[in-house]
Design a protein around this motif. Structure first.
Motif, PDB file in Angstrom:
ATOM      1  N   THR A 211     -18.119   0.048 -11.788  1.00 25.97           N
ATOM      2  CA  THR A 211     -16.925  -0.482 -11.123  1.00 25.97           C
ATOM      3  C   THR A 211     -17.299  -1.669 -10.245  1.00 25.97           C
ATOM      4  OG1 THR A 211     -15.998   1.755 -11.147  1.00 25.97           O
ATOM      5  CG2 THR A 211     -14.946   0.155  -9.672  1.00 25.97           C
ATOM      6  N   ASN A 212     -18.371  -1.542  -9.490  1.00 33.50           N
ATOM      7  CA  ASN A 212     -18.798  -2.659  -8.655  1.00 33.50           C
ATOM      8  C   ASN A 212     -19.308  -3.832  -9.500  1.00 33.50           C
ATOM      9  OD1 ASN A 212     -18.322  -2.005  -5.864  1.00 33.50           O
ATOM     10  ND2 ASN A 212     -19.858  -0.391  -6.057  1.00 33.50           N
TER      11      ASN A 212
ATOM     12  N   ALA B 131     -11.614  -8.275  -3.180  1.00 35.90           N
ATOM     13  CA  ALA B 131     -12.400  -9.407  -3.681  1.00 35.90           C
ATOM     14  C   ALA B 131     -11.525 -10.369  -4.485  1.00 35.90           C
ATOM     15  CB  ALA B 131     -13.575  -8.910  -4.524  1.00 35.90           C
TER      16      ALA B 131
ATOM     17  N   GLN C  84      -4.098  -1.697  -6.755  1.00 35.03           N
ATOM     18  CA  GLN C  84      -4.547  -2.841  -7.565  1.00 35.03           C
ATOM     19  C   GLN C  84      -3.369  -3.472  -8.286  1.00 35.03           C
ATOM     20  OE1 GLN C  84      -7.752  -1.457 -10.154  1.00 35.03           O
ATOM     21  NE2 GLN C  84      -9.253  -2.185  -8.670  1.00 35.03           N
TER      22      GLN C  84
ATOM     23  N   PHE D  75     -15.600  -5.913   2.184  1.00 27.78           N
ATOM     24  CA  PHE D  75     -16.078  -4.563   1.831  1.00 27.78           C
ATOM     25  C   PHE D  75     -15.636  -3.570   2.895  1.00 27.78           C
ATOM     26  CE2 PHE D  75     -19.224  -1.191   1.079  1.00 27.78           C
ATOM     27  CZ  PHE D  75     -19.207  -1.128  -0.300  1.00 27.78           C
TER      28      PHE D  75
ATOM     29  N   ILE E 170     -13.150  -0.193   2.775  1.00 23.10           N
ATOM     30  CA  ILE E 170     -13.395   1.131   3.370  1.00 23.10           C
ATOM     31  C   ILE E 170     -12.168   1.581   4.176  1.00 23.10           C
ATOM     32  CG2 ILE E 170     -14.799   2.369   5.077  1.00 23.10           C
ATOM     33  CD1 ILE E 170     -17.145   0.548   4.086  1.00 23.10           C
TER      34      ILE E 170
ATOM     35  N   GLN F  23     -16.782   5.552  -4.951  1.00 26.83           N
ATOM     36  CA  GLN F  23     -15.946   5.134  -6.089  1.00 26.83           C
ATOM     37  C   GLN F  23     -14.605   4.585  -5.601  1.00 26.83           C
ATOM     38  OE1 GLN F  23     -16.706   5.366  -9.579  1.00 26.83           O
ATOM     39  NE2 GLN F  23     -14.881   4.112  -9.723  1.00 26.83           N
ATOM     40  N   VAL F  24     -14.005   5.229  -4.636  1.00 23.96           N
ATOM     41  CA  VAL F  24     -12.732   4.749  -4.090  1.00 23.96           C
ATOM     42  C   VAL F  24     -12.937   3.388  -3.418  1.00 23.96           C
ATOM     43  CG1 VAL F  24     -10.818   5.233  -2.519  1.00 23.96           C
ATOM     44  CG2 VAL F  24     -11.953   7.123  -3.699  1.00 23.96           C
ATOM     45  N   ILE F  25     -14.021   3.275  -2.658  1.00 21.51           N
ATOM     46  CA  ILE F  25     -14.321   2.009  -1.988  1.00 21.51           C
ATOM     47  C   ILE F  25     -14.514   0.893  -3.026  1.00 21.51           C
ATOM     48  CG2 ILE F  25     -16.064   0.815  -0.573  1.00 21.51           C
ATOM     49  CD1 ILE F  25     -16.534   3.622   0.797  1.00 21.51           C
ATOM     50  N   ALA F  26     -15.230   1.195  -4.101  1.00 21.19           N
ATOM     51  CA  ALA F  26     -15.466   0.195  -5.154  1.00 21.19           C
ATOM     52  C   ALA F  26     -14.147  -0.277  -5.757  1.00 21.19           C
ATOM     53  CB  ALA F  26     -16.372   0.780  -6.236  1.00 21.19           C
ATOM     54  N   THR F  27     -13.230   0.662  -5.941  1.00 22.26           N
ATOM     55  CA  THR F  27     -11.927   0.309  -6.527  1.00 22.26           C
ATOM     56  C   THR F  27     -11.136  -0.576  -5.568  1.00 22.26           C
ATOM     57  OG1 THR F  27     -11.949   2.432  -7.693  1.00 22.26           O
ATOM     58  CG2 THR F  27      -9.835   1.276  -7.566  1.00 22.26           C
ATOM     59  N   ASN F  28     -11.123  -0.219  -4.296  1.00 17.93           N
ATOM     60  CA  ASN F  28     -10.415  -1.049  -3.321  1.00 17.93           C
ATOM     61  C   ASN F  28     -11.113  -2.399  -3.130  1.00 17.93           C
ATOM     62  OD1 ASN F  28      -8.037   0.360  -2.428  1.00 17.93           O
ATOM     63  ND2 ASN F  28      -9.389   1.877  -1.478  1.00 17.93           N
ATOM     64  N   PHE F  29     -12.431  -2.422  -3.247  1.00 16.82           N
ATOM     65  CA  PHE F  29     -13.148  -3.693  -3.096  1.00 16.82           C
ATOM     66  C   PHE F  29     -12.782  -4.655  -4.236  1.00 16.82           C
ATOM     67  CE2 PHE F  29     -17.237  -6.249  -3.254  1.00 16.82           C
ATOM     68  CZ  PHE F  29     -16.946  -6.997  -2.125  1.00 16.82           C
ATOM     69  N   GLN F  30     -12.512  -4.127  -5.416  1.00 23.88           N
ATOM     70  CA  GLN F  30     -12.040  -4.992  -6.513  1.00 23.88           C
ATOM     71  C   GLN F  30     -10.781  -5.743  -6.089  1.00 23.88           C
ATOM     72  OE1 GLN F  30     -11.584  -2.532 -10.061  1.00 23.88           O
ATOM     73  NE2 GLN F  30     -13.640  -3.114 -10.708  1.00 23.88           N
ATOM     74  N   THR F  31      -9.872  -5.025  -5.455  1.00 19.82           N
ATOM     75  CA  THR F  31      -8.609  -5.630  -5.033  1.00 19.82           C
ATOM     76  C   THR F  31      -8.847  -6.681  -3.957  1.00 19.82           C
ATOM     77  OG1 THR F  31      -7.581  -3.486  -5.438  1.00 19.82           O
ATOM     78  CG2 THR F  31      -6.276  -5.095  -4.197  1.00 19.82           C
TER      79      THR F  31
ATOM     80  N   VAL G 296     -19.743   4.399 -10.467  1.00 16.57           N
ATOM     81  CA  VAL G 296     -19.519   3.556  -9.294  1.00 16.57           C
ATOM     82  C   VAL G 296     -20.162   2.185  -9.508  1.00 16.57           C
ATOM     83  CG1 VAL G 296     -19.832   3.323  -6.802  1.00 16.57           C
ATOM     84  CG2 VAL G 296     -19.497   5.583  -7.794  1.00 16.57           C
TER      85      VAL G 296
ATOM     86  N   THR H 248     -16.605  -6.245 -10.398  1.00 19.90           N
ATOM     87  CA  THR H 248     -16.285  -7.183  -9.322  1.00 19.90           C
ATOM     88  C   THR H 248     -17.300  -8.320  -9.269  1.00 19.90           C
ATOM     89  OG1 THR H 248     -15.440  -5.287  -8.080  1.00 19.90           O
ATOM     90  CG2 THR H 248     -15.776  -7.339  -6.845  1.00 19.90           C
TER      91      THR H 248
ATOM     92  N   SER I 161      -6.849   9.478  -2.805  1.00 15.08           N
ATOM     93  CA  SER I 161      -7.108   8.111  -2.360  1.00 15.08           C
ATOM     94  C   SER I 161      -7.520   7.226  -3.546  1.00 15.08           C
ATOM     95  CB  SER I 161      -8.188   8.117  -1.273  1.00 15.08           C
ATOM     96  OG  SER I 161      -8.345   6.845  -0.700  1.00 15.08           O
ATOM     97  N   GLN I 162      -8.192   7.821  -4.533  1.00 14.00           N
ATOM     98  CA  GLN I 162      -8.576   7.082  -5.742  1.00 14.00           C
ATOM     99  C   GLN I 162      -7.333   6.658  -6.538  1.00 14.00           C
ATOM    100  OE1 GLN I 162     -11.892   6.341  -6.916  1.00 14.00           O
ATOM    101  NE2 GLN I 162     -10.721   5.050  -8.303  1.00 14.00           N
TER     102      GLN I 162
ATOM    103  N   LEU J 138      -9.084   0.701   3.641  1.00 16.08           N
ATOM    104  CA  LEU J 138      -8.042   1.076   2.677  1.00 16.08           C
ATOM    105  C   LEU J 138      -8.306   2.485   2.127  1.00 16.08           C
ATOM    106  CD1 LEU J 138      -7.805  -2.304   0.718  1.00 16.08           C
ATOM    107  CD2 LEU J 138      -6.040  -1.362   2.217  1.00 16.08           C
ATOM    108  N   SER J 139      -9.564   2.775   1.852  1.00 19.29           N
ATOM    109  CA  SER J 139      -9.916   4.078   1.278  1.00 19.29           C
ATOM    110  C   SER J 139      -9.603   5.198   2.262  1.00 19.29           C
ATOM    111  CB  SER J 139     -11.405   4.098   0.914  1.00 19.29           C
ATOM    112  OG  SER J 139     -11.716   2.997   0.072  1.00 19.29           O
TER     113      SER J 139
ATOM    114  N   PHE K 108       0.841  -1.200   0.000  1.00 18.29           N
ATOM    115  CA  PHE K 108       0.000   0.000   0.000  1.00 18.29           C
ATOM    116  C   PHE K 108       0.879   1.255   0.000  1.00 18.29           C
ATOM    117  CE2 PHE K 108      -3.050   3.093   1.726  1.00 18.29           C
ATOM    118  CZ  PHE K 108      -4.191   2.775   1.008  1.00 18.29           C
TER     119      PHE K 108
END
Lengths: 82, 82, 82, 82, 82, 82
Positions: free
Chosen positions: D62-63, C68, B65, C18, C22, C58-66, D59, D66, B57-58, C24-25, B18
């Motif tokens: 992006t989700n 997941a 990733q 999830f 959050i 949007q940031v959370i969605a991006t980190n959730f990809q990682t 958003v 996943t 943060s984005q 991570l974000s 990170f």
């Protein structure tokens, strides 16, 4: 564009890959606005703006994902070892 | 840039990964605006702005990733186990 | 940062994943602006703004990809079954 | 949050997967601003704004990446077929 | 649209792939606003704006990820080598 | 929504896949703002704005990544050939 500027996505090191990602990001701009004078005039607008610089770094990050995957993250054994 | 700042994407732990993602994000900015004084002057503009911090943060999330994939998500068995 | 806050990307359930996204974000923000008082003062700026909340999601969605992907989407058989 | 709202990323159909992506997007907002009254008050701000709706759709997209990957894109043979 | 403009994602070289990514990005705009006159009128709005150009480069980067993956990053041996 | 609008992510051609990505992008908007009149009223706001059109193209690009992966990039041999 008629010039050849991208022959391969493969680089020797991660840092060269990051620099290729920067080239890709700039080319994305240049294809959209090919006029060098206009681009030069716009430079202060983003290079002196926190938001503009963060947005530029976002584009670079996206292109670096592509370059890093293309190089299999520069693992010593190039492809998935079975 | 002539200095070597990125020799590998591999880190020992997710947290170091990170932190590498943060380095990549800052380097994306620095390649676009290499002048240290200008960068320093712009710092309050995003570090004191909710939108600026979310955007930062984005970028970090996007770079994380890449770093996480490069490290195979720090699974114990490093590469494709069959 | 000197404290250890991220030891693994593995979680037991998608929901915990999830919630890790959050974390991570928020850490992405905190590394950029470490001052707790400033962060607290900025909170109303995005938590009461539709745009700010969407950007946070949007940031959370991006980190959730990682997260997941790191958990192989919490499939019962952890890795690609051959 | 103490309630259980995400037990699995697996859905029967792509459409249910898309709707799960919407749930994830809304939860990303709700974790950031848990107050239901504030969220309700902000609704017109984005639901009546073209930019706000496009950002919301980003958003969700992006989700959905996943969720779709988690479901192996709803291919008939669920996992890696060799 | 009734015309055929996208028959394959495969290109001979990375550069052609990048140019295909640009085509995809422009088509995304054209499907949303099909009127050629309106598009022409809007051109100065983004082609002379640093933010607009960066955003355009971001779309191209996203589409280039897709095209590059579709071409297996133009590796010599086209598909999964075991 | 009670109507069935997404039965599969599989399409015959890349172009149909791109058009499905547009459908997904519009549905993301429609789930957030289901009122058809409001949506119609907002249309000029983004369809006549360079920024709005670029943002729309970004959502489409993100959804196209999903659709393209779901179709294995329309390779002739559908799955990884071993």
């Amino acid at each position: 564009m008629t010039d050849i500027w991208l022959e391969t996505l493969i680089t020797n090191t991660p840092q060269q890959g990051f620099e290729l990602a920067i080239t890709l990001s700039r080319r994305g701009v240049k294809y959209t606005q090919p006029d060098a004078e206009t681009l030069k005039a716009l430079r202060p607008e983003y290079a002196n703006s926190a938001d503009g610089l963060t947005a530029a770094s976002q584009v670079i990050a996206t292109n670096f994902q592509t370059v890093a995957a293309a190089n299999n993250y520069w693992w010593k054994s190039q492809f998935c070892v079975l």
